[in-house]
Design an enzyme around this catalytic site. Structure first.
Site, PDB file in Angstrom:
ATOM      1  N   HIS A  50       0.798  -1.226   0.000  1.00 48.84           N
ATOM      2  CA  HIS A  50       0.000   0.000   0.000  1.00 48.84           C
ATOM      3  C   HIS A  50       0.832   1.279   0.000  1.00 48.84           C
ATOM      4  CE1 HIS A  50      -4.243  -1.338   0.444  1.00 48.84           C
ATOM      5  NE2 HIS A  50      -3.673  -2.444   0.875  1.00 48.84           N
ATOM      6  N   ASP A  51       2.138   1.194  -0.177  1.00 53.82           N
ATOM      7  CA  ASP A  51       2.944   2.404  -0.282  1.00 53.82           C
ATOM      8  C   ASP A  51       2.362   3.277  -1.390  1.00 53.82           C
ATOM      9  OD1 ASP A  51       5.128   4.141  -1.424  1.00 53.82           O
ATOM     10  OD2 ASP A  51       6.225   3.295   0.279  1.00 53.82           O
ATOM     11  N   TYR A  57      -2.900   5.032  12.345  1.00 50.59           N
ATOM     12  CA  TYR A  57      -4.038   5.460  13.155  1.00 50.59           C
ATOM     13  C   TYR A  57      -5.312   4.762  12.699  1.00 50.59           C
ATOM     14  CZ  TYR A  57      -5.259   8.673   9.311  1.00 50.59           C
ATOM     15  OH  TYR A  57      -5.594   9.212   8.091  1.00 50.59           O
ATOM     16  N   HIS A 104       2.462  -0.285   7.969  1.00 45.11           N
ATOM     17  CA  HIS A 104       1.492   0.485   8.746  1.00 45.11           C
ATOM     18  C   HIS A 104       2.039   0.827  10.127  1.00 45.11           C
ATOM     19  CE1 HIS A 104      -2.522   1.937   9.650  1.00 45.11           C
ATOM     20  NE2 HIS A 104      -2.604   1.163  10.715  1.00 45.11           N
ATOM     21  N   ASN A 138       3.006   7.730   6.297  1.00 43.78           N
ATOM     22  CA  ASN A 138       2.272   6.616   5.692  1.00 43.78           C
ATOM     23  C   ASN A 138       1.438   7.047   4.487  1.00 43.78           C
ATOM     24  OD1 ASN A 138       3.314   4.637   7.291  1.00 43.78           O
ATOM     25  ND2 ASN A 138       1.454   4.229   8.446  1.00 43.78           N
ATOM     26  N   TYR A 139       1.272   8.350   4.300  1.00 46.96           N
ATOM     27  CA  TYR A 139       0.687   8.878   3.064  1.00 46.96           C
ATOM     28  C   TYR A 139       1.826   9.457   2.228  1.00 46.96           C
ATOM     29  CZ  TYR A 139      -3.945   8.536   5.266  1.00 46.96           C
ATOM     30  OH  TYR A 139      -5.095   8.090   5.875  1.00 46.96           O
TER      31      TYR A 139
END
Length: 533
Positions: A110-111, A186, A180, A474-475
């Protein structure tokens, strides 16, 4: 102009809560031979190695690519290793160093910029998909979870042992825990219990020397760094030991959608003053998107307020009447259920879905191409600024624009910004993540949508955090700056590093210098060692 149907909402929520070219000079037969020689079982490792000559190479590569924008990339790995044992990772590290290949670690894929499976220099992928065992100790409220497991698999295994234990991670069940947890992580109970990384109590990591380290042997500095410092800077985390948290037997969720005609803008403006001040037992997030209007042929803006409350519906309604009466929440917009059922509900699965859906690693529905950004909001954004955002949502030829807002406050305010590398604590009302999705598979379409979200990002500059303008690692967003993979200067890395980590960036650099001074574990946004200054 395309409007987004309600069926797309679960997919959009999920995506928020995740290949140097094959060398043409000559095959790296010596690298493959090295893997065989340095594995405890050469027969076993041969079964987990995939090269472009293997018929399954493409399916293995693409299975965990969560953004179709990168499906056609020519930046592909020389080899993919899907280890079933730590020794396979140790061999991959040793042989990558020996033969000057970069290594990329993939957990769930999910990167957001594809850095776990692409590179501009010769590289291999270590895909942890086979390392996903989970051992739950309900009595002591702990669990060991391997880094290749997904959040959904973790939730499922916890629910097998207890319906009143949980873990404060994200809502997208196909996200891998490896990335994650390492970036913070979160979720719906983070206002009560903090981030996933705040609840990590031990880890197993393989460093650049091939050593398997736990918390005691790695030391507190490295243990600090891997809990929020971002993935693939310090080694390969192969397992996390986590502290489970208590939830009541019954929780309440609600979903309340309001359009512009139902005062959505005023409600969002009011939400900014309320959401981070609410009791820690509740979170109310907002997903804004463009939908079809009741007037034929027209579109409008819809704000979907969705919430998890650790209590029963009557308590929730009383709290909402006291704190956010403007929303006009009705009882029929609320549903009582167990916490694990709330995971399925918020994850967007059908209401009759069994817990087994949490074991499915395939995102639903099939992915659209997308680009995401992130910002932290410390002072309420004025209504007129939101109206400017909506104006941009109506621009021609922009397929699916989304604006996602997640409330902070509660426990997030109580934890020091230096307790882990994740610094976005007290003083932040919420995080906002604008995202744009598109289905058209042309270069022009990609350029058009990328340009749109970059314009939106510039527009928001006056209304978000400053000095630095913070972002969530993470975004991941390569627009913030990238390393030169050949030689990364401190000045170059600090451009993006201080946005993600603020004052924690310098400590991360010191840790990196101690554990990986040659900068073996690197990517376009990895922490550099002092030797790279």
């Amino acid at each position: 102009m395309t409007s987004m149907s309600s069926s797309m909402l679960p997919f959009l929520i999920c995506l928020l809560f995740s290949l140097s070219c094959v060398t043409s000079a000559r095959p790296h037969e010596d690298f493959l031979q090295c893997l065989s020689l340095h594995s405890e079982d050469s027969t076993a490792i041969s079964k987990v190695i995939y090269t472009p000559k293997n018929s399954s190479y493409s399916s293995i590569l693409h299975f965990s690519i969560r953004n179709p924008r990168f499906n056609s990339s020519e930046l592909k790995p020389f080899v993919i290793v899907t280890p079933t044992d730590a020794s396979h990772i140790q061999a991959a590290i040793h042989c990558s160093q020996k033969h000057k290949l970069e290594i990329r670690i993939r957990s769930g894929g999910h990167d957001l910029e594809g850095l776990s499976y692409m590179s501009t220099v010769p590289f291999v992928i270590v895909d942890l998909i086979n390392l996903r065992s989970i051992t739950v100790d309900a009595t002591n409220k702990t669990a060991w979870v391997q880094a290749g497991a997904t959040i959904g698999e973790l939730y499922y295994r916890i629910a097998e042992k207890s319906r009143t234990l949980a873990f404060p991670a994200g809502s997208c069940t196909t996200v891998g825990v490896g990335g994650h947890f390492s970036g913070g992580g979160y979720g719906t109970i983070s206002r009560k219990y903090g981030l996933a990384s705040d609840n990590v109590i031990d880890a197993q990591l393989i460093d650049a020397k091939g050593r398997i380290l736990d918390r005691e042997s790695m030391g507190e500095d490295l243990f600090w760094a891997i809990r929020g410092g971002g993935g693939q800077s310090f080694g390969v985390v192969i397992a996390w030991r986590i502290k489970l948290v208590e939830v009541p037997p019954k929780v309440t969720v609600f979903y309340a959608a309001r359009t512009l005609e139902q005062n959505a803008t005023k409600l969002i403006h009011r939400w900014q003053y309320v959401a981070n001040q609410l009791p820690e037992d509740i979170i109310i997030d907002v997903l804004v998107n463009r939908v079809n209007s009741s007037e034929e042929g027209k579109s409008t803006i819809q704000a979907a307020f969705f919430s998890l409350f650790l209590g029963e519906v009557d308590q929730l309604l009383l709290l909402m009447q006291e704190s956010f009466p403007e929303l006009g929440l009705a009882k029929d917009e609320c549903t009582e259920m167990s916490w694990i059922e709330s995971v399925i509900y918020i994850g967007g699965f059908p209401s009759n879905a069994s817990l087994n859906v949490l074991l499915d690693r395939t995102p639903q529905p099939p992915s659209l191409q997308f680009k995401a950004k992130s910002d932290y909001v410390q002072e309420p954004i004025p209504e007129i600024a939101f109206e400017g955002i909506w104006k941009r949502f109506f621009e021609k030829d922009i397929e699916v624009p989304v604006f996602y807002m997640v409330a902070y406050g509660g426990k997030m305010d109580e934890i020091s910004e230096s307790s882990t590398p994740f610094p976005h604590r007290a003083g932040n009302r919420y995080i906002v993540a604008p995202v744009v999705y598109w289905s058209e598979e042309t270069k022009e379409a990609s350029q058009r949508h990328l340009a749109w979200i970059r314009r939106l990002y510039r527009y928001m500059t006056p209304y978000v955090s400053k000095n630095p303008r913070a972002a969530y690692v993470n975004y991941r967003d390569l627009d913030l700056g990238v390393n030169n993979l050949g030689y990364t200067s401190y000045k170059q890395a600090s451009i993006w590093g201080r946005k993600y980590f603020k004052n924690n960036f310098d400590r991360l650099v010191r840790v990196k210098t101690e554990v990986d001074p040659t900068n073996f574990f690197r990517n376009e946004q990895s922490i550099p060692p002092l030797s790279s200054w």
